[in-house]
Design an enzyme around this catalytic site. Structure first.
Site, PDB file in Angstrom:
ATOM      1  N   GLN A 160       1.333 -11.098  -3.715  1.00 28.03           N
ATOM      2  CA  GLN A 160      -0.084 -10.732  -3.709  1.00 28.03           C
ATOM      3  C   GLN A 160      -0.556 -10.337  -5.097  1.00 28.03           C
ATOM      4  O   GLN A 160       0.183  -9.727  -5.866  1.00 28.03           O
ATOM      5  CB  GLN A 160      -0.307  -9.516  -2.801  1.00 28.03           C
ATOM      6  CG  GLN A 160      -0.299  -9.817  -1.328  1.00 28.03           C
ATOM      7  CD  GLN A 160      -0.975  -8.693  -0.538  1.00 28.03           C
ATOM      8  OE1 GLN A 160      -2.026  -8.171  -0.920  1.00 28.03           O
ATOM      9  NE2 GLN A 160      -0.374  -8.314   0.566  1.00 28.03           N
ATOM     10  N   ASP A 196      -2.370  -7.866  -5.882  1.00 27.69           N
ATOM     11  CA  ASP A 196      -2.799  -6.705  -5.104  1.00 27.69           C
ATOM     12  C   ASP A 196      -3.287  -5.560  -5.992  1.00 27.69           C
ATOM     13  O   ASP A 196      -2.900  -5.460  -7.155  1.00 27.69           O
ATOM     14  CB  ASP A 196      -1.599  -6.214  -4.275  1.00 27.69           C
ATOM     15  CG  ASP A 196      -2.009  -5.427  -3.059  1.00 27.69           C
ATOM     16  OD1 ASP A 196      -3.228  -5.309  -2.819  1.00 27.69           O
ATOM     17  OD2 ASP A 196      -1.124  -4.928  -2.341  1.00 27.69           O
ATOM     18  N   LYS A 254     -12.376  -4.932   6.911  1.00 26.88           N
ATOM     19  CA  LYS A 254     -12.202  -5.716   5.679  1.00 26.88           C
ATOM     20  C   LYS A 254     -13.406  -6.605   5.416  1.00 26.88           C
ATOM     21  O   LYS A 254     -14.081  -7.031   6.341  1.00 26.88           O
ATOM     22  CB  LYS A 254     -11.018  -6.687   5.804  1.00 26.88           C
ATOM     23  CG  LYS A 254      -9.759  -6.152   6.386  1.00 26.88           C
ATOM     24  CD  LYS A 254      -8.590  -7.090   6.103  1.00 26.88           C
ATOM     25  CE  LYS A 254      -8.442  -8.214   7.101  1.00 26.88           C
ATOM     26  NZ  LYS A 254      -7.299  -9.081   6.855  1.00 26.88           N
ATOM     27  N   ARG A 289       6.621 -11.435   5.242  1.00 23.29           N
ATOM     28  CA  ARG A 289       6.023 -11.264   6.568  1.00 23.29           C
ATOM     29  C   ARG A 289       6.626 -12.269   7.521  1.00 23.29           C
ATOM     30  O   ARG A 289       6.906 -13.401   7.136  1.00 23.29           O
ATOM     31  CB  ARG A 289       4.503 -11.502   6.517  1.00 23.29           C
ATOM     32  CG  ARG A 289       3.792 -10.415   5.788  1.00 23.29           C
ATOM     33  CD  ARG A 289       2.291 -10.556   5.857  1.00 23.29           C
ATOM     34  NE  ARG A 289       1.703  -9.569   4.966  1.00 23.29           N
ATOM     35  CZ  ARG A 289       0.412  -9.489   4.683  1.00 23.29           C
ATOM     36  NH1 ARG A 289      -0.437 -10.339   5.240  1.00 23.29           N
ATOM     37  NH2 ARG A 289      -0.035  -8.557   3.861  1.00 23.29           N
ATOM     38  N   HIS A 345      -4.727  -1.225  -5.272  1.00 22.88           N
ATOM     39  CA  HIS A 345      -5.279  -0.168  -4.421  1.00 22.88           C
ATOM     40  C   HIS A 345      -6.105   0.749  -5.310  1.00 22.88           C
ATOM     41  O   HIS A 345      -5.603   1.224  -6.332  1.00 22.88           O
ATOM     42  CB  HIS A 345      -4.149   0.564  -3.694  1.00 22.88           C
ATOM     43  CG  HIS A 345      -3.457  -0.345  -2.716  1.00 22.88           C
ATOM     44  ND1 HIS A 345      -2.363  -1.101  -3.048  1.00 22.88           N
ATOM     45  CD2 HIS A 345      -3.786  -0.672  -1.441  1.00 22.88           C
ATOM     46  CE1 HIS A 345      -2.019  -1.836  -2.012  1.00 22.88           C
ATOM     47  NE2 HIS A 345      -2.864  -1.608  -1.012  1.00 22.88           N
ATOM     48  N   CYS A 370       0.817  -1.212   0.000  1.00 23.94           N
ATOM     49  CA  CYS A 370       0.000   0.000   0.000  1.00 23.94           C
ATOM     50  C   CYS A 370       0.857   1.271   0.000  1.00 23.94           C
ATOM     51  O   CYS A 370       0.596   2.182  -0.802  1.00 23.94           O
ATOM     52  CB  CYS A 370      -0.971   0.027   1.164  1.00 23.94           C
ATOM     53  SG  CYS A 370      -1.173  -1.522   2.032  1.00 23.94           S
ATOM     54  N   HIS A 422      -8.341  -1.454  -0.591  1.00 23.32           N
ATOM     55  CA  HIS A 422      -7.250  -2.416  -0.812  1.00 23.32           C
ATOM     56  C   HIS A 422      -7.937  -3.717  -1.203  1.00 23.32           C
ATOM     57  O   HIS A 422      -8.883  -4.138  -0.522  1.00 23.32           O
ATOM     58  CB  HIS A 422      -6.483  -2.728   0.470  1.00 23.32           C
ATOM     59  CG  HIS A 422      -5.922  -1.554   1.200  1.00 23.32           C
ATOM     60  ND1 HIS A 422      -4.604  -1.460   1.532  1.00 23.32           N
ATOM     61  CD2 HIS A 422      -6.513  -0.431   1.719  1.00 23.32           C
ATOM     62  CE1 HIS A 422      -4.381  -0.357   2.205  1.00 23.32           C
ATOM     63  NE2 HIS A 422      -5.530   0.297   2.342  1.00 23.32           N
TER      64      HIS A 422
HETATM   65  C1  TSB Z   1      -5.012  -6.408  -0.158  1.00 26.16           C
HETATM   66  N1  TSB Z   1      -2.793  -4.290   2.041  1.00 26.16           N
HETATM   67  C2  TSB Z   1      -3.702  -5.355   1.744  1.00 26.16           C
HETATM   68  C3  TSB Z   1      -3.780  -5.555   0.237  1.00 26.16           C
HETATM   69  O1  TSB Z   1      -3.869  -4.324  -0.417  1.00 26.16           O
HETATM   70  C4  TSB Z   1      -3.209  -6.631   2.440  1.00 26.16           C
HETATM   71  O2  TSB Z   1      -2.012  -6.869   2.519  1.00 26.16           O
HETATM   72  N2  TSB Z   1      -4.158  -7.425   2.929  1.00 26.16           N
HETATM   73  S1  TSB Z   1      -3.906  -8.820   3.717  1.00 26.16           S
HETATM   74  O3  TSB Z   1      -2.981  -8.619   4.766  1.00 26.16           O
HETATM   75  O4  TSB Z   1      -5.205  -9.299   4.115  1.00 26.16           O
HETATM   76  O5  TSB Z   1      -3.279  -9.842   2.718  1.00 26.16           O
HETATM   77  C5  TSB Z   1      -3.938 -10.156   1.503  1.00 26.16           C
HETATM   78  C6  TSB Z   1      -4.107 -11.651   1.322  1.00 26.16           C
HETATM   79  O6  TSB Z   1      -2.846 -12.308   1.369  1.00 26.16           O
HETATM   80  C7  TSB Z   1      -4.930 -12.360   2.397  1.00 26.16           C
HETATM   81  O7  TSB Z   1      -6.294 -12.236   2.155  1.00 26.16           O
HETATM   82  C8  TSB Z   1      -4.456 -13.796   2.258  1.00 26.16           C
HETATM   83  O8  TSB Z   1      -5.209 -14.487   1.268  1.00 26.16           O
HETATM   84  C9  TSB Z   1      -3.019 -13.672   1.752  1.00 26.16           C
HETATM   85  N3  TSB Z   1      -2.004 -13.964   2.796  1.00 26.16           N
HETATM   86  C10 TSB Z   1      -1.837 -13.302   3.955  1.00 26.16           C
HETATM   87  N4  TSB Z   1      -0.809 -13.830   4.660  1.00 26.16           N
HETATM   88  C11 TSB Z   1      -0.318 -14.855   3.906  1.00 26.16           C
HETATM   89  C12 TSB Z   1       0.753 -15.793   4.092  1.00 26.16           C
HETATM   90  N5  TSB Z   1       1.535 -15.758   5.169  1.00 26.16           N
HETATM   91  N6  TSB Z   1       0.973 -16.724   3.135  1.00 26.16           N
HETATM   92  C13 TSB Z   1       0.206 -16.748   2.026  1.00 26.16           C
HETATM   93  N7  TSB Z   1      -0.802 -15.893   1.799  1.00 26.16           N
HETATM   94  C14 TSB Z   1      -1.064 -14.948   2.736  1.00 26.16           C
HETATM   95 ZN    ZN Z   2      -2.981  -2.646   0.787  1.00 25.42          ZN
END
Ligand code: TSB
Ligand code: ZN
Length: 590
Positions: free
Chosen positions: A324, A326, A412, A306, A328, A277, A458
């Site tokens: 992702q 992703d 969310k 992460r 925005h 983001c 997002h």
């Molecule tokens: C959608 N900032 C927002 C983005 O813009 C975001 O990061 N959202 S999130 O934290 O919910 O992550 C998005 C998606 O990543 C989750 O819905 C999930 O499907 C996936 N995700 C989250 N953590 C993991 C992980 N450790 N391993 C694999 N997929 C993951």
């Molecule tokens: Zn985001």
């Protein structure tokens, strides 16, 4: 699968079974010392200090046998209440129990113990009345577990088990476990060379092998095309940022535990990014915007890092390095509803294409008590949550609410998908954010020439390519639909002496049409090659012999079917390309 922890009878039964396990372990390992034995969603576990012993599969069999003996002994399970002082005396030889007792609340002057035969354990209860009530149980697995989950502490032995009220329930569960093992994407991923892990790269950092990379590329192309049509603009941005970027966004204050530590390069401090983001906010800010430009949709297939606990990391499903799908979306306040609906529409469209029918919408809200995790601004949160509820009402979708699951910047809408076996996974998400645009001082000029702050949605449709692929592997058991399969067609000449030439011709023709095709010209028996094509889960196997060669035809079989179809070769290419281009999840029987 029923949640044992939330079912009153099963909870009591499994809790009692944890004691039965402890009693049996004590018989076999008199020196054993016990930490905690809680009930979990799928049964119970007990963390036990067995000195220098590390359990094996055979040990579990022995322990289970001893549990059966203890159960049959039909000992009454009774409760005693003793003072904290007496408890400290009674368990004086067990440092783990002493630790538990000493940390009990000062008001807990009375401590309860449960006894069955020769075994007493500290416990709040309740329990079943006698050991005989536990008939249908099974020890499932064992692992190491650090005391109190801290790697600096001693490694204890954790034994998992489960107990049911009927034999049928137990068998159903064991069958499901077996099915889960067969479908486990880590197992299939290895067999089909989709991805690998290596300790030199690190845990939670999968390497996508050529076969897996093909599947992922198809997913990327698929969603990119959809997003293009919906007016998304894709960007590429670095997967690091300075700490200042994340201090500006608020991740530093609210998301630091999930981030990798800081790297210093010259005078700059960098972190691997956990989200994209902040980068996209800066892309937006690169230009002045008028209300006429909005919505602006910035998309990226973006790599994030992460920190996930080592015990939580799992294949491609939960990783530390993820990509992702992703985007925005920068909108005016009036556009929130419509844009949100478009995102939900896209999610449903994609689910239809992938045949995903079993899913639930979860409205993830903040926990107002948790001031550390969530940005503290009641007014902003109330506004965002009310708006999201309003949008969901307009959309007419049913959802359940989950407190404490929101992002730090806003509520969310997550989509939980139920796989063929095993617990739900969160795939898609769409989030409403009034905060980050403010933090980055974003603006647009409205109709009246005034400067306004945009709102950000997002969203990730697949979630991550990693998790979505894990889900797909388990759903299909590795038998991907033709458009996704690493090898789409396998060509087998009946006899290399007579049919190789023609097979090469068909092979080239398919290749020229962009089909991922292999030619099996090894000197092996036809039946052997056909079997192998099935085990490799190639969607279509061509068998080319005299008849095919003479008539310019192909005969083919689909994975999992023993029916053979014959068709003129150009016609086959047309049918195949049609199937691939339509991205059909299930092939038609022809
Ligand atoms: C959608 N900032 C927002 C983005 O813009 C975001 O990061 N959202 S999130 O934290 O919910 O992550 C998005 C998606 O990543 C989750 O819905 C999930 O499907 C996936 N995700 C989250 N953590 C993991 C992980 N450790 N391993 C694999 N997929 C993951
Ligand atoms: Zn985001």
């Amino acid at each position: 699968m029923i949640n044992i922890k939330e079912n009153e009878n099963l909870n009591i039964l499994n809790h009692s079974c944890a004691h039965l396990l402890a009693q049996a372990v004590k018989h076999l390992y008199p020196e054993a010392k016990f930490w905690v034995g809680p009930v979990i969603e799928e049964g119970f576990y007990y963390d036990i200090d067995l000195g220098d012993n590390t359990l094996t599969e055979e040990d579990l069999v022995k322990i289970e046998k001893e549990m059966k003996k203890c159960a049959k002994a039909d000992k009454r399970i009774y409760k005693e209440e003793i003072s904290k002082e007496d408890a400290l005396e009674k368990f004086k030889d067990d440092p783990y129990k002493i630790d538990l007792i000493s940390r009990m609340d000062e008001n807990d002057t009375v401590i309860s113990c449960y006894t069955q035969g020769d075994f007493t354990d500290l416990c709040r209860g309740p329990h079943v009345e006698t050991t005989k009530k536990m008939k249908y149980f099974k020890l499932i697995k064992h692992s190491g577990a650090y005391w109190k989950g801290d790697a600096k502490n001693k490694m204890l032995q954790r034994i998992y088990g489960v107990c049911f009220e009927t034999e049928e329930d137990l068998n159903d569960y064991l069958n499901e476990l077996e099915e889960r093992k067969q479908r486990d994407h880590r197992k299939i991923g290895k067999e089909q060379e989709l991805f690998m892990n290596h300790e030199l790269v690190g845990s939670g950092m999968p390497l996508w092998l050529p076969n897996g990379a093909i599947v992922r590329k198809q997913l990327e192309n698929y969603i990119y095309e959809k997003e293009q049509k919906l007016g998304y603009n894709h960007v590429y941005t670095p997967c690091v940022g300075t700490t200042n970027l994340y201090k500006t966004s608020g991740h530093w204050d609210h998301y630091k535990e999930n981030m990798f530590p800081v790297m210093k390069v010259d005078e700059e401090e960098f972190v691997l990014r956990p989200m994209n983001c902040p980068h996209h906010m800066l892309v937006y800010k690169n230009k002045l915007h008028s209300y006429r430009d909005l919505p602006i949709r910035i998309g990226e297939f973006a790599t994030d890092f992460r920190y996930e606990a080592s015990g939580a990391v799992k294949g491609l499903e939960r990783v530390r390095c993820m990509c992702q799908n992703d985007a925005h979306l920068f909108v005016t306040p009036e556009q929130i509803g419509e844009e949100f609906k478009k995102v939900v529409g896209l999610i449903l469209d994609v689910y239809k294409d992938f045949g995903i029918k079993d899913y639930k919408f979860r409205l993830s809200l903040r926990d107002p008590e948790d001031k550390e995790k969530y940005f503290d601004d009641d007014e902003m949160w109330n506004k965002a949550e009310d708006k999201l509820r309003e949008v969901l009402k307009e959309l007419g979708v049913s959802y359940f609410e989950a407190t404490g699951e929101a992002a730090f910047y806003g509520p969310k809408l997550d989509v939980e998908v139920k796989p063929a076996v095993g617990p739900e996974v969160t795939l898609s998400t769409c989030q409403l954010d009034f905060l980050l645009p403010r933090k980055f001082d974003l603006s647009y000029i409205d109709k009246n020439g005034e400067k306004k702050v945009p709102v950000v949605l997002h969203r990730a449709i697949f979630g991550t390519f990693d998790r979505f692929t894990a889900f797909l592997i388990e759903e299909t058991k590795g038998a991907f639909p033709t458009w996704l399969a690493p090898v789409q067609v396998n060509v087998i000449p009946v006899n290399n002496n007579y049919h190789l030439e023609y097979s090469k011709e068909v092979y080239s023709m398919l290749r020229e049409n962009g089909v991922r095709v292999e030619l099996d010209d090894r000197e092996e028996k036809l039946s052997y090659k056909m079997r192998e094509s099935q085990t490799k889960k190639v969607p279509i196997t061509l068998i080319l012999g005299d008849k095919e060669k003479d008539q310019g035809m192909v005969s083919y079989r689909r994975h999992g079917s023993d029916k053979t179809y014959s068709v003129e070769k150009n016609m086959f290419v047309e049918l195949l390309l049609n199937e691939i281009n339509n991205k059909r999840i299930k092939a038609q029987e022809n």
